[in-house]
Design a protein around this motif. Structure first.
Motif, short mmCIF file in Angstrom:
data_model
loop_
_atom_site.label_atom_id
_atom_site.label_comp_id
_atom_site.label_asym_id
_atom_site.label_seq_id
_atom_site.Cartn_x
_atom_site.Cartn_y
_atom_site.Cartn_z
N PRO A 140 0.71 -1.42 0.45
CA PRO A 140 -0.06 0.01 -0.17
C PRO A 140 1.07 1.07 0.02
CG PRO A 140 -0.06 -0.79 2.44
CD PRO A 140 0.21 -2.03 1.53
N ARG A 146 3.64 1.88 -1.55
CA ARG A 146 4.32 1.47 -2.73
C ARG A 146 3.45 2.62 -4.06
NH1 ARG A 146 7.45 -3.41 -2.51
NH2 ARG A 146 9.75 -3.26 -1.58
N LYS A 147 1.96 2.04 -3.50
CA LYS A 147 0.54 2.24 -4.29
C LYS A 147 0.68 3.85 -4.16
CE LYS A 147 -4.16 1.39 -5.17
NZ LYS A 147 -4.95 2.46 -5.09
N HIS A 168 3.15 5.82 -6.11
CA HIS A 168 3.06 5.68 -7.09
C HIS A 168 2.02 6.64 -7.81
CE1 HIS A 168 2.69 4.33 -11.46
NE2 HIS A 168 1.37 3.67 -11.29
N GLU A 169 1.16 6.94 -7.15
CA GLU A 169 -0.27 7.41 -7.13
C GLU A 169 0.44 9.32 -7.42
OE1 GLU A 169 -3.40 6.63 -4.54
OE2 GLU A 169 -3.96 5.20 -5.41
#
Length: 359
Positions: free
Chosen positions: A122, A124-125, A128-129
């Motif tokens: 989560p 890294r997610k 990334h966003e």
């Protein structure tokens, strides 16, 4: 809706691993009580265009660090957009605001209970966003509550974006134990220390139906404030445990542990270890560590200094933390752990009482 006004919700949504029933979550839109200097400093930095990309809010657990973070974000976003603050608050509370992300311990894959730590996926997610085109013009925020819960991989992922945060992106890290964080994370954040609150501000919090929806008699509130030690969460936990016989007995015992009996100790420990008393057991542990902390401070500042008292108090602190960790890690007998700690505190208190009589 006025700035910071609470969002009244008909049903409480469980968003945190340690969320208390009948108590609003930090993002639920209630007013910030206390911490005015830190809040004003951060708002002034925003207005001057100097808000840091990494912000570390640290201090004791349960004093309102996450509440400050959500109030800050909500009011900053409302200050330059055309949406009312109430609408912004609803979006944040429901995880639907395109420019706000919250990183916490998530639900287990089974859907039962929360994970024991924040893992890398989560984190890294979200990172990334933040490197993609933003969903809405303006600043973006990520609140990490709490960064202490990040495992090594998640902490390293956060470190990378803190080193070079994207433009107009801000990571607000909540920490209960900043000394345990990676030094590189601390060095890349602007740190702000939050302190415990005075009793009048605690009274405001526990008496606010937007924060604590249950009604409590004043005698329960008074008892909770004594146990709180300046921490709103502790006051609210105490209110939820009002009437618990073991907690009431422990309060009496801790007032003069040198006079306690083995029967009293055993009765309290066995009662706390009951199946339906998990919350009380956790709270009782905190009561013991609070007592030891206060005794250590008293020993350190006592005149004249009694080295034996300070050394014994430090040993109690180490013993409590080690025993509680081992009990949780290896699923040891919780009742026996409490009896062991009660005995250790009793021995310490009787030694100090004897020295005081001799003097």
């Amino acid at each position: 809706m006025k700035p910071g006004q609470s969002l009244r919700q008909s049903e409480q949504v469980l968003r945190e691993a340690d969320q208390i029933s009948d108590v609003a979550a930090p993002e639920d839109g209630h007013d910030l009580v206390g911490h005015g200097q830190v809040y004003a400093r951060l708002m002034a930095q925003f207005e001057a265009g100097r808000l840091a990309g990494g912000i570390l809010l640290y201090g004791p657990r349960g004093i309102g660090k996450a509440t400050l973070a959500f109030n800050l974000v909500r009011n900053i976003l409302a200050s330059y957009g055309d949406e009312p603050i109430g609408r912004i608050g609803e979006q944040i509370a429901n995880g639907a605001h395109p420019n706000v992300r919250v990183l916490r311990k998530g639900l287990r894959e089974s859907g039962k209970g929360f994970a024991s730590e924040i893992v890398a996926a989560p984190a890294r997610k979200i990172i990334h966003e933040f490197h993609q085109t933003r969903g809405r013009a303006g600043k973006r925020f990520c609140i990490v509550d709490a960064v202490d819960d990040c495992n090594k991989s998640a902490a390293n992922a956060l470190l990378k974006i803190l080193e070079e945060p994207p433009a107009d992106s801000h990571f607000i890290l909540v920490s209960h134990a900043p000394g345990l964080l990676l030094p590189t994370i601390r060095s890349r954040c602007q740190a702000h220390m939050l302190k415990i609150l005075p009793e009048d501000q605690l009274q405001q919090i526990v008496g606010n139906p937007d924060i604590f929806s249950a009604k409590a008699p004043q005698n329960d509130i008074d008892a909770a404030l004594k146990l709180a030690g300046g921490r709103p969460r502790r006051a609210l936990e105490a209110l939820k445990l009002a009437g618990n016989k073991q907690i009431a007995a422990l309060m009496i015992w801790l007032a003069s542990p040198e006079t306690g009996t083995s029967e009293t100790i055993l009765e309290i420990a066995e009662g706390l270890a009951g199946v339906k008393n998990a919350g009380a057991m956790k709270f009782a542990r905190q009561m013991l560590t609070d007592w030891i902390y206060n005794e250590t401070r008293a020993a350190a500042y006592a005149k004249p200094l009694i080295k034996m008292r300070l050394a014994s108090a430090n040993q109690l602190w180490d013993k409590a933390n080690t025993l509680f960790f081992q009990t949780d890690t290896y699923n040891l007998d919780a009742s026996q752990t409490m009896v062991t700690m009660f005995d250790a505190i009793t021995k310490h208190a009787r030694q100090i009482h004897t020295i005081a009589i001799m003097d």
